[in-house]
Design a protein around this motif. Structure first.
Motif, mmCIF file in Angstrom:
data_model
loop_
_atom_site.group_PDB
_atom_site.id
_atom_site.type_symbol
_atom_site.label_atom_id
_atom_site.label_comp_id
_atom_site.label_asym_id
_atom_site.label_seq_id
_atom_site.Cartn_x
_atom_site.Cartn_y
_atom_site.Cartn_z
ATOM 1 N N VAL A 92 0.838 -1.399 0.272
ATOM 2 C CA VAL A 92 -0.317 -0.049 0.026
ATOM 3 C C VAL A 92 0.753 1.008 0.366
ATOM 4 O O VAL A 92 0.363 1.981 -0.810
ATOM 5 C CB VAL A 92 -0.990 0.206 1.578
ATOM 6 C CG1 VAL A 92 -1.592 1.378 1.750
ATOM 7 C CG2 VAL A 92 -2.242 -1.407 1.290
ATOM 8 N N VAL A 93 1.727 1.138 0.588
ATOM 9 C CA VAL A 93 2.924 2.184 1.140
ATOM 10 C C VAL A 93 3.810 2.596 -0.977
ATOM 11 O O VAL A 93 3.730 3.601 -1.008
ATOM 12 C CB VAL A 93 3.671 2.476 1.887
ATOM 13 C CG1 VAL A 93 5.304 3.311 2.120
ATOM 14 C CG2 VAL A 93 3.318 2.089 3.188
ATOM 15 N N LYS A 94 4.199 1.439 -0.993
ATOM 16 C CA LYS A 94 5.097 1.187 -2.400
ATOM 17 C C LYS A 94 3.580 2.434 -3.266
ATOM 18 O O LYS A 94 4.221 3.261 -3.876
ATOM 19 C CB LYS A 94 5.133 0.080 -2.706
ATOM 20 C CG LYS A 94 6.085 0.341 -4.170
ATOM 21 C CD LYS A 94 6.535 -1.704 -4.271
ATOM 22 C CE LYS A 94 6.578 -1.253 -5.674
ATOM 23 N NZ LYS A 94 6.944 -2.172 -6.392
ATOM 24 N N LEU A 95 2.518 1.436 -3.620
ATOM 25 C CA LEU A 95 2.007 1.908 -4.991
ATOM 26 C C LEU A 95 0.979 3.514 -4.411
ATOM 27 O O LEU A 95 0.818 4.454 -5.032
ATOM 28 C CB LEU A 95 0.891 0.954 -5.003
ATOM 29 C CG LEU A 95 1.033 -0.201 -5.304
ATOM 30 C CD1 LEU A 95 0.044 -1.612 -5.227
ATOM 31 C CD2 LEU A 95 1.776 -0.022 -6.488
ATOM 32 N N SER A 96 1.006 3.619 -2.749
ATOM 33 C CA SER A 96 0.355 5.145 -2.866
ATOM 34 C C SER A 96 1.502 5.791 -3.289
ATOM 35 O O SER A 96 0.634 7.410 -3.787
ATOM 36 C CB SER A 96 -0.013 5.221 -1.194
ATOM 37 O OG SER A 96 -1.343 4.180 -1.238
ATOM 38 N N THR A 97 2.355 5.812 -2.503
ATOM 39 C CA THR A 97 3.662 6.732 -3.239
ATOM 40 C C THR A 97 3.624 6.866 -4.408
ATOM 41 O O THR A 97 3.871 8.653 -4.772
ATOM 42 C CB THR A 97 5.096 6.693 -2.109
ATOM 43 O OG1 THR A 97 4.652 6.051 -1.356
ATOM 44 C CG2 THR A 97 6.241 7.163 -2.966
ATOM 45 N N LEU A 98 3.775 5.980 -5.326
ATOM 46 C CA LEU A 98 4.415 6.174 -6.451
ATOM 47 C C LEU A 98 3.213 7.070 -7.780
ATOM 48 O O LEU A 98 3.041 7.904 -8.084
ATOM 49 C CB LEU A 98 4.244 4.718 -7.465
ATOM 50 C CG LEU A 98 5.022 4.006 -7.485
ATOM 51 C CD1 LEU A 98 5.521 2.816 -7.980
ATOM 52 C CD2 LEU A 98 6.517 5.154 -7.605
ATOM 53 N N TYR A 99 1.874 6.725 -6.705
ATOM 54 C CA TYR A 99 0.837 6.883 -8.187
ATOM 55 C C TYR A 99 -0.167 8.045 -6.986
ATOM 56 O O TYR A 99 -1.008 8.572 -7.698
ATOM 57 C CB TYR A 99 -0.649 5.796 -7.960
ATOM 58 C CG TYR A 99 0.767 4.757 -9.364
ATOM 59 C CD1 TYR A 99 1.051 4.903 -10.130
ATOM 60 C CD2 TYR A 99 0.433 3.571 -8.541
ATOM 61 C CE1 TYR A 99 1.885 3.944 -10.705
ATOM 62 C CE2 TYR A 99 1.577 2.416 -9.309
ATOM 63 C CZ TYR A 99 2.210 3.277 -10.459
ATOM 64 O OH TYR A 99 2.514 1.797 -10.804
ATOM 65 N N ILE A 100 -0.316 8.077 -5.587
ATOM 66 C CA ILE A 100 -1.075 9.641 -5.966
ATOM 67 C C ILE A 100 -0.079 10.455 -4.354
ATOM 68 O O ILE A 100 -0.550 12.056 -4.742
ATOM 69 C CB ILE A 100 -1.601 9.091 -3.655
ATOM 70 C CG1 ILE A 100 -2.970 7.497 -4.450
ATOM 71 C CG2 ILE A 100 -2.693 9.628 -3.680
ATOM 72 C CD1 ILE A 100 -3.901 6.250 -3.567
ATOM 73 N N ILE A 101 0.520 10.873 -3.575
ATOM 74 C CA ILE A 101 1.246 10.892 -2.696
ATOM 75 C C ILE A 101 2.374 11.906 -3.740
ATOM 76 O O ILE A 101 3.025 13.200 -3.774
ATOM 77 C CB ILE A 101 2.520 10.371 -1.886
ATOM 78 C CG1 ILE A 101 1.206 9.471 -1.173
ATOM 79 C CG2 ILE A 101 3.316 11.405 -0.837
ATOM 80 C CD1 ILE A 101 0.426 9.992 0.029
ATOM 81 N N HIS A 102 2.955 11.360 -4.682
ATOM 82 C CA HIS A 102 4.320 12.255 -5.564
ATOM 83 C C HIS A 102 3.941 12.897 -6.680
ATOM 84 O O HIS A 102 4.102 14.308 -6.276
ATOM 85 C CB HIS A 102 4.166 10.493 -6.772
ATOM 86 C CG HIS A 102 6.035 11.147 -7.458
ATOM 87 N ND1 HIS A 102 6.914 12.467 -7.382
ATOM 88 C CD2 HIS A 102 5.856 11.218 -8.995
ATOM 89 C CE1 HIS A 102 7.737 12.688 -8.349
ATOM 90 N NE2 HIS A 102 7.059 12.409 -9.649
ATOM 91 N N PRO A 103 2.395 12.745 -7.233
ATOM 92 C CA PRO A 103 1.857 13.905 -7.844
ATOM 93 C C PRO A 103 1.484 14.861 -7.071
ATOM 94 O O PRO A 103 1.504 16.564 -7.268
ATOM 95 C CB PRO A 103 0.953 13.230 -8.895
ATOM 96 C CG PRO A 103 0.218 11.843 -8.131
ATOM 97 C CD PRO A 103 1.665 11.573 -7.299
ATOM 98 N N VAL A 104 0.484 14.437 -5.934
ATOM 99 C CA VAL A 104 0.093 15.669 -4.761
ATOM 100 C C VAL A 104 1.873 16.499 -4.243
ATOM 101 O O VAL A 104 1.485 17.751 -4.289
ATOM 102 C CB VAL A 104 0.127 14.787 -3.687
ATOM 103 C CG1 VAL A 104 -0.851 16.046 -2.572
ATOM 104 C CG2 VAL A 104 -1.621 14.682 -4.015
ATOM 105 N N MET A 105 3.062 16.051 -4.177
ATOM 106 C CA MET A 105 3.830 16.485 -3.770
ATOM 107 C C MET A 105 4.453 17.548 -5.013
ATOM 108 O O MET A 105 4.763 19.045 -4.800
ATOM 109 C CB MET A 105 4.838 15.463 -3.357
ATOM 110 C CG MET A 105 5.982 16.169 -1.910
ATOM 111 S SD MET A 105 5.512 16.816 -0.512
ATOM 112 C CE MET A 105 7.122 17.270 0.028
ATOM 113 N N ILE A 106 5.005 17.081 -5.435
ATOM 114 C CA ILE A 106 5.158 17.892 -7.012
ATOM 115 C C ILE A 106 3.869 18.913 -7.020
ATOM 116 O O ILE A 106 4.852 20.093 -6.905
ATOM 117 C CB ILE A 106 4.994 16.572 -7.660
ATOM 118 C CG1 ILE A 106 5.921 15.607 -8.275
ATOM 119 C CG2 ILE A 106 5.778 18.046 -9.758
ATOM 120 C CD1 ILE A 106 7.387 16.208 -7.696
ATOM 121 N N ALA A 107 2.724 19.145 -7.073
ATOM 122 C CA ALA A 107 1.977 20.187 -7.136
ATOM 123 C C ALA A 107 1.993 20.845 -5.933
ATOM 124 O O ALA A 107 2.152 21.858 -6.088
ATOM 125 C CB ALA A 107 0.335 19.241 -7.620
#
Length: 264
Positions: A92-107
């Motif tokens: 869950v952590v791995k996939l959430s980081t890739l597909y949810i957290i990463h774009p949010v953090m860049i934005a």
């Protein structure tokens, strides 16, 4: 087909992956993660907050000139999907980081440049938080972090949306709900011993420890946003799967504003 850009992905749903032992995970009842969680008093009433509140905040930025001109958002891409399944919280952590957290953090860093950082396994004695979004505050001393938002991961399907929905009341019905609880001699609209109850108690303990009022619960298939108001109530949003990225971005923008961040 090439994966979408980070900016474009906010209009898309994050990838789906098969879950191992799904029925078993859905039926499982959790236990408190610590004695602190066990002893924590939950909010008395969960107030239903519309997802539109957070979507509007996100869209105001996504459609802004700043976002459209940001190279990282426009030229960066979501990673390609992998051949895997979800079996553990680490998945869950791995996939959430890739597909949810990463774009949010860049934005969020495009909106508030060089202000926010992430911290995994963030210490909050005697607790440890899965992920915090932090503002560096040099005025408090070197390396001092001010927690802006908390993210707590759960194993896939451990979050039961119906348990949250059953505990939620309309904002106008808050005092009626408090009166009903007093008449029934109950503390909270949350069902005692439910997964939702333990998760909210855990998030509340983190909020008290860090002074942060914004917390998100995520198991990759479900996202719950919690804005703690006081000991009596918390605003809660059950986010549709198709809106995870955009809603989380809007929620984080609100959390940043709550910390006095107005640039961007």
């Amino acid at each position: 087909m090439a994966p979408p850009t980070l900016l474009r992905c906010f209009s898309d749903e994050h990838p789906r992956y098969p879950t191992e032992r799904k029925a078993e995970m859905q039926a499982r009842t959790v236990r408190p993660s610590s004695q602190t969680t066990h002893d924590q008093v939950p909010p008395r009433v969960l107030i239903a907050e519309s997802v539109e509140t957070w979507l509007r905040l996100a869209e105001n930025f996504i459609y802004s000139t700043r976002a459209r001109n940001n190279a990282n958002l426009n030229y960066g891409h979501i990673p390609l999907t992998e051949q895997c399944s979800i079996a553990t919280e680490q998945d869950v952590v791995k996939l959430s980081t890739l597909y949810i957290i990463h774009p949010v953090m860049i934005a969020i860093n495009a909106k508030f440049p060089n202000v926010l950082t992430q911290y995994s396994e963030s210490p909050a004695q005697p607790l440890r938080i899965d992920l915090t979004f932090n503002r560096q505050r040099s005025i408090y001393g070197p390396g001092v972090r001010e927690v802006v938002m908390i993210m707590e991961y759960k194993r896939c399907w451990y979050i039961h949306e119906d348990e949250f929905a059953n505990a939620m009341r309309h904002r106008d019905d808050l005092y009626t709900a408090l009166e009903e609880l007093d008449e029934l001699r109950q503390w909270s609209t949350l069902q005692t011993g439910s997964n939702a109850s333990w998760f909210v108690k855990q998030a509340r303990a983190y909020a008290i420890n860090t002074g942060c009022h914004y917390a998100a619960l995520c198991d990759y298939e479900h996202l719950i946003l919690i804005h703690f108001l006081d000991h009596e109530s918390a605003e809660v949003t059950i986010v549709p799967r198709s809106e995870f990225r955009k809603a989380l971005l809007g929620f984080l923008i609100a959390a940043c504003r709550d910390r006095g961040m107005i640039i961007g």
